[in-house]
Scaffold this motif. Structure first.
Motif, PDB file in Angstrom:
ATOM      1  N   ALA A  67       0.818  -1.207   0.000  1.00 52.17           N
ATOM      2  CA  ALA A  67       0.000   0.000   0.000  1.00 52.17           C
ATOM      3  C   ALA A  67       0.854   1.260   0.000  1.00 52.17           C
ATOM      4  O   ALA A  67       0.628   2.167  -0.771  1.00 52.17           O
ATOM      5  CB  ALA A  67      -0.942  -0.007   1.199  1.00 52.17           C
ATOM      6  N   ARG A 118      -4.658  -5.308   8.699  1.00 45.23           N
ATOM      7  CA  ARG A 118      -6.011  -5.723   8.342  1.00 45.23           C
ATOM      8  C   ARG A 118      -6.986  -5.041   9.294  1.00 45.23           C
ATOM      9  O   ARG A 118      -6.592  -4.473  10.310  1.00 45.23           O
ATOM     10  CB  ARG A 118      -6.134  -7.244   8.454  1.00 45.23           C
ATOM     11  CG  ARG A 118      -5.279  -7.966   7.432  1.00 45.23           C
ATOM     12  CD  ARG A 118      -5.612  -9.432   7.400  1.00 45.23           C
ATOM     13  NE  ARG A 118      -5.065 -10.144   8.542  1.00 45.23           N
ATOM     14  CZ  ARG A 118      -4.204 -11.153   8.449  1.00 45.23           C
ATOM     15  NH1 ARG A 118      -3.798 -11.571   7.288  1.00 45.23           N
ATOM     16  NH2 ARG A 118      -3.763 -11.755   9.527  1.00 45.23           N
ATOM     17  N   ALA A 145      -0.683  -6.965   7.464  1.00 48.26           N
ATOM     18  CA  ALA A 145      -0.964  -7.369   6.084  1.00 48.26           C
ATOM     19  C   ALA A 145      -0.112  -8.584   5.732  1.00 48.26           C
ATOM     20  O   ALA A 145       0.967  -8.772   6.292  1.00 48.26           O
ATOM     21  CB  ALA A 145      -0.639  -6.215   5.141  1.00 48.26           C
ATOM     22  N   ARG A 185      -4.701  -7.410  -3.542  1.00 50.59           N
ATOM     23  CA  ARG A 185      -5.366  -7.829  -2.294  1.00 50.59           C
ATOM     24  C   ARG A 185      -5.943  -9.225  -2.479  1.00 50.59           C
ATOM     25  O   ARG A 185      -6.243  -9.646  -3.581  1.00 50.59           O
ATOM     26  CB  ARG A 185      -6.521  -6.897  -1.954  1.00 50.59           C
ATOM     27  CG  ARG A 185      -6.117  -5.500  -1.636  1.00 50.59           C
ATOM     28  CD  ARG A 185      -7.353  -4.612  -1.420  1.00 50.59           C
ATOM     29  NE  ARG A 185      -6.981  -3.329  -0.892  1.00 50.59           N
ATOM     30  CZ  ARG A 185      -6.514  -2.325  -1.620  1.00 50.59           C
ATOM     31  NH1 ARG A 185      -6.392  -2.463  -2.921  1.00 50.59           N
ATOM     32  NH2 ARG A 185      -6.195  -1.186  -1.054  1.00 50.59           N
ATOM     33  N   HIS A 241     -11.592  -4.957   0.379  1.00 50.27           N
ATOM     34  CA  HIS A 241     -11.411  -4.328   1.690  1.00 50.27           C
ATOM     35  C   HIS A 241     -10.306  -4.978   2.525  1.00 50.27           C
ATOM     36  O   HIS A 241     -10.178  -4.650   3.706  1.00 50.27           O
ATOM     37  CB  HIS A 241     -12.725  -4.287   2.475  1.00 50.27           C
ATOM     38  CG  HIS A 241     -13.844  -3.685   1.695  1.00 50.27           C
ATOM     39  ND1 HIS A 241     -13.854  -2.365   1.316  1.00 50.27           N
ATOM     40  CD2 HIS A 241     -14.964  -4.239   1.170  1.00 50.27           C
ATOM     41  CE1 HIS A 241     -14.938  -2.127   0.610  1.00 50.27           C
ATOM     42  NE2 HIS A 241     -15.636  -3.242   0.504  1.00 50.27           N
ATOM     43  N   ALA A 242      -9.553  -5.890   1.957  1.00 52.54           N
ATOM     44  CA  ALA A 242      -8.389  -6.463   2.652  1.00 52.54           C
ATOM     45  C   ALA A 242      -7.202  -5.545   2.397  1.00 52.54           C
ATOM     46  O   ALA A 242      -7.189  -4.793   1.418  1.00 52.54           O
ATOM     47  CB  ALA A 242      -8.100  -7.867   2.123  1.00 52.54           C
ATOM     48  N   PRO A 243      -6.209  -5.584   3.266  1.00 54.27           N
ATOM     49  CA  PRO A 243      -5.035  -4.738   3.021  1.00 54.27           C
ATOM     50  C   PRO A 243      -4.247  -5.255   1.823  1.00 54.27           C
ATOM     51  O   PRO A 243      -4.381  -6.418   1.437  1.00 54.27           O
ATOM     52  CB  PRO A 243      -4.220  -4.878   4.308  1.00 54.27           C
ATOM     53  CG  PRO A 243      -4.604  -6.211   4.829  1.00 54.27           C
ATOM     54  CD  PRO A 243      -6.053  -6.383   4.478  1.00 54.27           C
ATOM     55  N   GLU A 244      -3.456  -4.390   1.255  1.00 55.73           N
ATOM     56  CA  GLU A 244      -2.613  -4.802   0.137  1.00 55.73           C
ATOM     57  C   GLU A 244      -1.586  -5.818   0.607  1.00 55.73           C
ATOM     58  O   GLU A 244      -1.046  -5.709   1.704  1.00 55.73           O
ATOM     59  CB  GLU A 244      -1.896  -3.600  -0.472  1.00 55.73           C
ATOM     60  CG  GLU A 244      -2.799  -2.738  -1.307  1.00 55.73           C
ATOM     61  CD  GLU A 244      -2.024  -1.721  -2.126  1.00 55.73           C
ATOM     62  OE1 GLU A 244      -0.838  -1.936  -2.414  1.00 55.73           O
ATOM     63  OE2 GLU A 244      -2.637  -0.701  -2.474  1.00 55.73           O
ATOM     64  N   ILE A 245      -1.329  -6.784  -0.246  1.00 52.42           N
ATOM     65  CA  ILE A 245      -0.277  -7.770   0.014  1.00 52.42           C
ATOM     66  C   ILE A 245       1.056  -7.042  -0.072  1.00 52.42           C
ATOM     67  O   ILE A 245       1.284  -6.232  -0.971  1.00 52.42           O
ATOM     68  CB  ILE A 245      -0.322  -8.903  -1.027  1.00 52.42           C
ATOM     69  CG1 ILE A 245      -1.639  -9.667  -0.920  1.00 52.42           C
ATOM     70  CG2 ILE A 245       0.864  -9.843  -0.860  1.00 52.42           C
ATOM     71  CD1 ILE A 245      -1.889 -10.633  -2.061  1.00 52.42           C
TER      72      ILE A 245
END
Length: 152
Positions: free
Chosen positions: A17, A24, A30, A53, A57-61
């Motif tokens: 991100a 999360r 994350a 992701r 709505h999940a955080p970026e990998i």
């Protein structure tokens, strides 16, 4: 995206991100994925297939790319990874042999996904002690589903 160069590593790239660890919604960090291939196009194809992701709505990998087996061993030994993705077709040191080494040498080795050259190489991935294997040509749906399952 941040890039760092070291004497043993031709190119190391971390993407996420903001380039920093994110969290999360439940407060957990994350997912951190170590991606190994000596081919930059393979690394780009894996990132593109999986997406930024695991779900909405999940955080970026947070991806950390490495191009040498030496760097994989050092980074895996340092810990902190949720998943290792290893290219079984990498030159010099393939991901399957590397996977077997890591599974035998690292206490509580994180899950490992091996990218095989073809579907018939599944038996070799089993020998390598990989938690899962995805054959080439890489199918984005299969790859994303495998990564999501291994990251839980």
């Amino acid at each position: 995206m941040t890039t760092a160069m070291t004497a043993t590593e031709p190119m190391t790239t971390t993407t996420g991100a903001t380039g920093a660890a994110t969290a999360r919604a439940d407060g957990a960090p994350a997912p951190r994925v170590l991606l190994y291939s000596d081919d930059a196009t393979v690394r780009a194809a894996v990132r593109a297939a999986v997406g930024p992701r695991l779900r909405a709505h999940a955080p970026e990998i947070v991806w950390h790319e490495v191009a040498t087996a030496t760097e994989v061993v050092a980074r895996a030994d340092a810990g902190g990874w949720d998943l290792l993705v290893l290219d079984g077709e990498a030159d010099k040191v393939g991901g399957m042999g590397l996977c077997r080494q890591l599974k035998n040498e690292i206490y509580r080795c994180p899950p490992v996904l091996v990218l095989t050259g073809r579907a018939q190489d599944g038996w070799l991935a089993s020998w390598s002690l990989a938690d899962d294997a995805v054959p080439r040509p890489l199918d984005p749906l299969i790859l994303q589903k495998s990564v999501a399952a291994l990251l839980g």
